[in-house]
Design a protein around this motif. Structure first.
Motif, mmCIF file in Angstrom:
data_model
loop_
_atom_site.group_PDB
_atom_site.id
_atom_site.type_symbol
_atom_site.label_atom_id
_atom_site.label_comp_id
_atom_site.label_asym_id
_atom_site.label_seq_id
_atom_site.Cartn_x
_atom_site.Cartn_y
_atom_site.Cartn_z
ATOM 1 N N THR A 189 96.671 -0.340 12.538
ATOM 2 C CA THR A 189 95.343 -0.443 11.596
ATOM 3 C C THR A 189 94.612 0.776 11.748
ATOM 4 O O THR A 189 94.545 1.679 12.476
ATOM 5 N N TYR A 190 93.959 0.910 10.593
ATOM 6 C CA TYR A 190 93.011 2.209 10.143
ATOM 7 C C TYR A 190 91.704 1.643 9.804
ATOM 8 O O TYR A 190 91.463 0.783 9.033
ATOM 9 N N GLY A 191 90.776 2.469 10.266
ATOM 10 C CA GLY A 191 89.328 2.074 9.840
ATOM 11 C C GLY A 191 88.905 3.078 8.962
ATOM 12 O O GLY A 191 88.810 4.253 9.349
ATOM 13 N N ILE A 192 88.177 2.560 7.743
ATOM 14 C CA ILE A 192 87.628 3.612 6.883
ATOM 15 C C ILE A 192 86.094 3.555 6.900
ATOM 16 O O ILE A 192 85.196 2.683 6.932
ATOM 17 N N MET A 193 85.672 4.920 7.535
ATOM 18 C CA MET A 193 84.317 4.901 7.784
ATOM 19 C C MET A 193 83.391 5.485 6.593
ATOM 20 O O MET A 193 83.888 6.220 5.585
ATOM 21 N N GLY A 194 82.139 5.059 6.895
ATOM 22 C CA GLY A 194 81.110 5.619 5.731
ATOM 23 C C GLY A 194 80.126 6.579 6.306
ATOM 24 O O GLY A 194 78.959 6.596 5.903
ATOM 25 N N CYS A 195 80.732 7.354 7.237
ATOM 26 C CA CYS A 195 80.029 8.468 7.951
ATOM 27 C C CYS A 195 81.161 9.507 8.422
ATOM 28 O O CYS A 195 82.287 9.417 8.135
ATOM 29 N N GLY A 196 80.567 10.457 9.120
ATOM 30 C CA GLY A 196 81.414 11.427 9.732
ATOM 31 C C GLY A 196 82.484 10.941 10.548
ATOM 32 O O GLY A 196 82.414 9.882 11.164
ATOM 33 N N ILE A 197 83.520 11.667 10.419
ATOM 34 C CA ILE A 197 84.619 10.951 11.317
ATOM 35 C C ILE A 197 84.692 11.191 12.662
ATOM 36 O O ILE A 197 85.294 10.356 13.274
ATOM 37 N N ASP A 198 83.709 11.920 13.129
ATOM 38 C CA ASP A 198 83.479 11.997 14.578
ATOM 39 C C ASP A 198 82.285 10.949 15.187
ATOM 40 O O ASP A 198 81.898 11.003 16.212
ATOM 41 N N ILE A 199 81.841 10.023 14.124
ATOM 42 C CA ILE A 199 80.559 9.127 14.466
ATOM 43 C C ILE A 199 81.167 7.785 14.483
ATOM 44 O O ILE A 199 81.823 7.424 13.400
#
Length: 384
Positions: A189-199
């Motif tokens: 599973t992959y999560g697509i973030m709406g912020c910086g990759i490290d947050i």
């Protein structure tokens, strides 16, 4: 200004890619126009100011709104102070095992190349993106019901068990439970973030954020340190739908943000799936309306698997294989349970068992991991 020094050829090539992707307010269409005109990120970096003016005219002639302000900003970003800053940022990515890829790389997902306003670059933490797999996006309400939670876990688990990769946004509610369901069966599973990759956002998902990187990963178009600003999340939805072969909605209000993902999926030519709900529930309005408009109604994992994989797995509930181990009282109780919570008083009424026998059988079923209590004195089947 001059060529980057002190790095081997491969690292320099990646640094030039990182440089062109990091120019503020220059989206993918303008980057691609520059590359078409000059040839490579390094060629853009080394181009004279006069050549940049010629490139601006080329863009305007091709209906790409490259402005004088854009050109001035690109030239400003070539200064060595900025380049030293970018070198440190790129070293941070390498030291923290963050993979940076662009449309110039073979590892960039092909599905994303063909969507409107596709990101020029992506940041990935975890396993490399498996371009040869089938993907389903699962999204829905943040304030989901217990039924929605269980359906997200169940469907993601059943689909993930067949090797289909689960995509979602790592948000509260349906997103988180879809990721959890996939992980519970060893799926990817992959999560697509709406912020910086490290947050990690929201912060309470930190354990999920870390666990996903073992069996899948985290993906963002935003580099380290970029805050989760409100307008980032509608933007990231085009990536959630773009990476998928279909979009599944589980619980959505009439004007749910999840429907943005559906709209983008429709524009991208994706299959749309929806789990129906009771007509009196506000959380069902969005899904039921989608079904009325032509989305495929999902009542089992097979409804999706037959489209993605071309075959259906057994429709038998895996828990039913244990029926031979159930006593008569356990079977009577189990037959009354679904994924919607039922209070113990209702079970007593429906089964006719006395309270003592009821508690004894409920405890036995819980120990066999066939049922669970999502809240005190309410019971559901445990499908995962």
């Amino acid at each position: 200004m001059g060529r980057l020094e002190g790095s081997d050829h491969i690292v320099k090539e990646k640094l030039y890619k990182y440089w062109i992707a990091s120019i503020p307010n220059i989206r993918a269409n303008k980057i691609e126009a520059m590359l078409k005109f000059f040839g490579s990120p390094e060629d853009v970096f080394l181009a004279s100011n006069k050549s940049m003016d010629h490139m601006k005219k080329f863009c305007v002639d091709n209906n790409i709104p490259m402005t004088t302000e854009n050109i001035d900003l690109i030239i400003t970003c070539k200064n060595m102070e900025n380049m030293e800053k970018l070198k440190k940022e790129y070293d941070y990515l390498r030291n923290h095992e963050i993979n940076f890829i662009t449309k110039l790389d073979d590892s960039y997902p092909d599905k994303l190349r063909h969507i409107y306003d596709s990101p020029f670059s992506l940041y990935i933490k975890g396993k490399p993106y498996p371009c040869d797999k089938k993907f389903i996006s699962i999204v829905g309400a943040r304030d989901c019901s217990i039924y929605g939670k269980e359906m997200a876990k169940y469907l993601a688990g059943a689909i993930g068990r067949e090797g289909v990769v689960i995509i979602s946004g790592l948000a509260r509610g349906i997103d988180s439970y879809a990721h959890t369901g996939a992980l519970s069966v060893g799926g990817s599973t992959y999560g697509i973030m709406g912020c910086g990759i490290d947050i990690c956002y929201p912060k309470e998902n930190i354990n999920l954020y870390m666990d996903m990187q073992k069996e899948g990963g985290i993906i963002s178009e935003y580099g380290p340190g970029i805050k989760p600003l409100a307008y980032h999340f509608p933007m990231r939805n085009r990536i959630i739908s773009g990476l998928s072969d279909g979009v599944l909605i589980i619980e959505a209000r009439e004007k749910s943000g999840s429907l943005i993902t559906v709209d983008m999926g429709l524009d991208q030519g994706k299959n749309i799936y929806a789990v129906p709900g009771r007509i009196s529930d506000k959380l069902s309005y969005g899904c039921n309306n989608l079904i009325k408009m032509g989305a495929k109604m999902v009542t089992s994992p097979q409804d999706i698997l037959e489209d993605l994989l071309g075959y259906s797995t057994s429709t038998e509930d895996p828990q039913l294989k244990l029926r031979g181990m159930l006593s008569e009282g356990e079977q009577v109780i189990y037959n009354q349970l679904t994924l919607s919570p039922i209070h113990i008083d209702d079970l007593l009424s429906k089964t006719g068992l006395d309270f003592g026998k009821m508690m004894e059988n409920l405890l036995s079923l819980e120990l066999k991991d066939m049922i669970k209590q999502p809240m005190k004195n309410y019971y559901i089947k445990n499908h995962i």
